[in-house]
Scaffold this active site. Structure first.
Site, PDB file in Angstrom:
ATOM      1  N   LEU A  77      26.957  42.540 -17.871  1.00 33.67           N
ATOM      2  CA  LEU A  77      26.316  42.859 -16.584  1.00 33.67           C
ATOM      3  C   LEU A  77      26.810  41.898 -15.497  1.00 33.67           C
ATOM      4  O   LEU A  77      27.479  40.911 -15.780  1.00 33.67           O
ATOM      5  CB  LEU A  77      24.797  42.786 -16.741  1.00 33.67           C
ATOM      6  CG  LEU A  77      24.205  43.904 -17.611  1.00 33.67           C
ATOM      7  CD1 LEU A  77      22.752  43.630 -17.955  1.00 33.67           C
ATOM      8  CD2 LEU A  77      24.339  45.258 -16.902  1.00 33.67           C
ATOM      9  N   GLY A 129      28.697  42.843 -12.755  1.00 34.29           N
ATOM     10  CA  GLY A 129      29.732  43.466 -11.924  1.00 34.29           C
ATOM     11  C   GLY A 129      30.901  42.555 -11.596  1.00 34.29           C
ATOM     12  O   GLY A 129      31.169  41.561 -12.285  1.00 34.29           O
ATOM     13  N   CYS A 137      31.133  40.627  -9.045  1.00 36.73           N
ATOM     14  CA  CYS A 137      30.670  39.339  -8.521  1.00 36.73           C
ATOM     15  C   CYS A 137      30.531  38.279  -9.613  1.00 36.73           C
ATOM     16  O   CYS A 137      31.124  37.206  -9.542  1.00 36.73           O
ATOM     17  CB  CYS A 137      29.343  39.552  -7.792  1.00 36.73           C
ATOM     18  SG  CYS A 137      28.630  38.048  -7.162  1.00 36.73           S
ATOM     19  N   HIS A 146      16.723  14.184  10.948  1.00 36.25           N
ATOM     20  CA  HIS A 146      17.850  13.319  11.301  1.00 36.25           C
ATOM     21  C   HIS A 146      18.047  12.266  10.223  1.00 36.25           C
ATOM     22  O   HIS A 146      17.070  11.678   9.773  1.00 36.25           O
ATOM     23  CB  HIS A 146      17.570  12.611  12.627  1.00 36.25           C
ATOM     24  CG  HIS A 146      18.664  11.640  12.980  1.00 36.25           C
ATOM     25  ND1 HIS A 146      19.885  12.045  13.465  1.00 36.25           N
ATOM     26  CD2 HIS A 146      18.719  10.284  12.897  1.00 36.25           C
ATOM     27  CE1 HIS A 146      20.647  10.977  13.681  1.00 36.25           C
ATOM     28  NE2 HIS A 146      19.960   9.903  13.345  1.00 36.25           N
TER      29      HIS A 146
END
Ligand code: FAD
Ligand code: NAI
Length: 467
Positions: free
Chosen positions: A39, A41, A43, A446
């Site tokens: 599974l 794909g 990607c 910051h």
């Protein structure tokens, strides 16, 4: 008798598996058919994940070799262990593909291994290890993705002439590499092999790298990559690639005419885009229309021209990105469950995982000009950002584009450290319809890289403090 489901999803990539899980969460009975044997794909198996593993590993190697002296860290005897790097990549991929199988079990999605073929709008044959199985579904979702586009006359053998799949598994570092196409794959995988020692030349048909990106980004990124050792032949096309015993010869010609040149390369990577994949899917039997480029046209809810048949992800076109496919997967599942599935395609971020990263969301300046929209620009360089300086990674900038009349954010374009993470803030702001002033008045920690986004938003109103 055919097994019956509320939904059968064809393709287990980020579009298909996410759609299957979401549909199951919403109480539908779901099967997902995948022919790859795993599974995730393109990607997970041969795309996003293995490329990012190699980008990270090659970045470590390059940094340890060349980037630590300025921090007062001396290292010697650095060696590359390419098989170990590849093994780690395979392990990460395996963990994730098994992870999706686990998610299927958890959500009670039936995973069917095999090749699906539509025999009608809602009937499917699956050719698997145990022969052909028949399925029926109230609704079918086509999520069959895409494959590398071929370059006519250039035959990919995945050893000397490779697609992205071969470039993710080279057994040794080539001395020389020609990349055809200065798009996302070309720059990411070109960077991997350049960092590991290859001399990389990128041949691009158009006159800029990363063509869909903002012109400022393309220009500056080209300079940065050139300083990293990559060469570019823009405005050139590949006339032929000849394969010899000791590598390839790539014949390139200026697009506007002129003398041809030859470049030798141990490995040639063809990365000129991807095309939709619907081969053998039986679209004709189901009556599903395709465009002249092979994409499946869908409406805003993923509906094709045939009732009960939906499509999503790379196979429907638009940005060929995993997160876009996932959003469409959720939207189609929600539509199938009677909800208002929707994707805002105007706010899909794109990230190029080079170093520094490139990230973009919304409109480019060129698009705004073409659409006649009057806009303001705010820009802030990472050179003036304290965290970037402290980290020793101060190349790049943040550029925010806002509507001149309303101050609404219309786009953002970044090159810089962590750009792929920073872009999420702008995408969120755009989803909420925020103004540049909204970002500018939000307190950012910051010292942090995100202050560069705030300062660029402040610069839209010409009130940045640190430049
Ligand atoms: P796919 O992932 O292609 O999945 C479709 C699946 O359907 C495949 O597994 C295929 O085997 C299966 N299938 C096809 N036909 C059938 C059939 N008849 N029966 C059964 N199964 C079938 N995108 C990003 O967002 N970020 C990145 O960093 C990124 N990096 C990438 C790097 C590379 C090298 C490549 C090639 C792509 C990258 N992408 C990236 C793009 C991303 O992989 C795709 O956009 C995404 O995978 C599309 O998802 P999808 O579900 O539409 O299709
Ligand atoms: P791309 O569309 O990004 O780039 C292809 C490039 O090749 C373009 O610049 C194009 O002008 C050029 N080109 C086309 N034909 C050519 C020719 N004959 N000669 C020379 N140059 C030519 O496609 P790419 O890089 O193959 O990637 C495919 C898809 O995968 C993209 O849509 C991308 O979105 C996705 N992807 C996404 C990643 C990410 O999100 N980080 C990483 C890798 C891929």
């Amino acid at each position: 008798m055919a097994a019956a489901y509320d939904v059968v999803v064809i393709g287990g990539g980020p579009g298909g598996y996410v759609c299957a899980i979401r549909a199951a969460q919403l109480g539908l009975t779901v099967a997902c058919v995948e022919k790859r044997g795993a599974l995730g794909g393109t990607c997970l198996n041969v795309g996003c994940i293995p490329s990012k593993v190699l980008l990270q590993s090659s970045h470590h190697y390059h940094t340890v070799k060349e980037g630590l002296a300025e921090h007062g860290v001396k290292v010697s005897g650095v060696e590359l262990d390419l098989p170990a790097m590849m093994l780690r990549k395979d392990k990460v991929v395996g963990d994730f593909t098994k992870g999706v199988e686990f998610l299927f079990k958890k959500n009670k999605v039936t995973y069917i291994k095999g090749t699906a073929k539509l025999t009608g709008a809602t009937t499917i044959d699956v050719d698997g290890a145990d022969g052909v199985m028949q399925l029926t579904a109230k609704n079918v979702v086509i999520a069959t993705g895409s494959v590398s586009a071929p370059l006519p006359g250039v035959e990919v053998d995945e050893t000397a002439i490779v697609s992205s799949t071969g470039a993710l598994a080279l057994p040794k570092v080539p001395k020389t590499m020609v990349v055809i196409g200065a798009g996302v794959i070309g720059l990411e995988l070109g960077s991997v092999w350049a960092r590991l020692g290859a001399e990389v030349t990128v041949v691009e048909f158009l006159d800029k790298i990363l063509p869909p990106f903002d012109d400022d980004v393309s220009k500056q990124m080209q300079r940065i990559l050139e300083r990293q050792g990559m060469s570019f032949k823009l405005g050139h096309k590949v006339a032929a690639v000849a394969k010899g015993k000791s590598g390839c010869t790539v014949k390139v010609e200026p697009v506007k005419g002129g003398d041809a040149a030859e470049i030798s390369a141990d490995v040639v990577l063809v990365a000129i885009g991807r095309r939709p994949y619907t081969e053998g899917l039986g679209l004709e039997a189901a009556g599903v229309a395709v465009s002249d480029r092979g994409f499946i046209p869908v409406d805003a809810h993923g509906r094709t021209n045939v009732a009960g048949v939906y499509a999503l992800g790379d196979v429907v076109g638009g940005l060929m990105l995993a997160h876009k496919a996932e959003e469409e997967g959720v939207a189609v599942a929600e539509t199938l469950a009677g909800q208002a599935g929707h994707v805002n395609h105007a706010v899909i971020p794109s990230v190029v995982y080079t170093h520094p990263e490139v990230a973009s969301v919304g409109k480019t300046e060129r698009e705004l000009k073409d659409e006649g929209i009057v806009y303001s620009v705010g820009k802030f360089p990472f050179m003036a950002n304290s965290r970037a300086k402290a980290n020793g990674e101060s190349l790049g900038f943040v550029k925010v584009l806002a509507d001149k009349r309303t101050d609404r954010v219309l786009g953002a374009h970044l090159i810089g450290p962590g750009a792929g993470e920073l872009i999420a803030e702008v995408a969120m702001a755009m989803e909420f319809g925020a103004s540049a002033e909204d970002i500018a008045r939000t307190c950012h920690a910051h010292p942090s890289l995100s202050e560069a986004v705030k300062e660029a938003a402040m610069d839209v109103g010409k009130r940045a403090i640190h430049i």
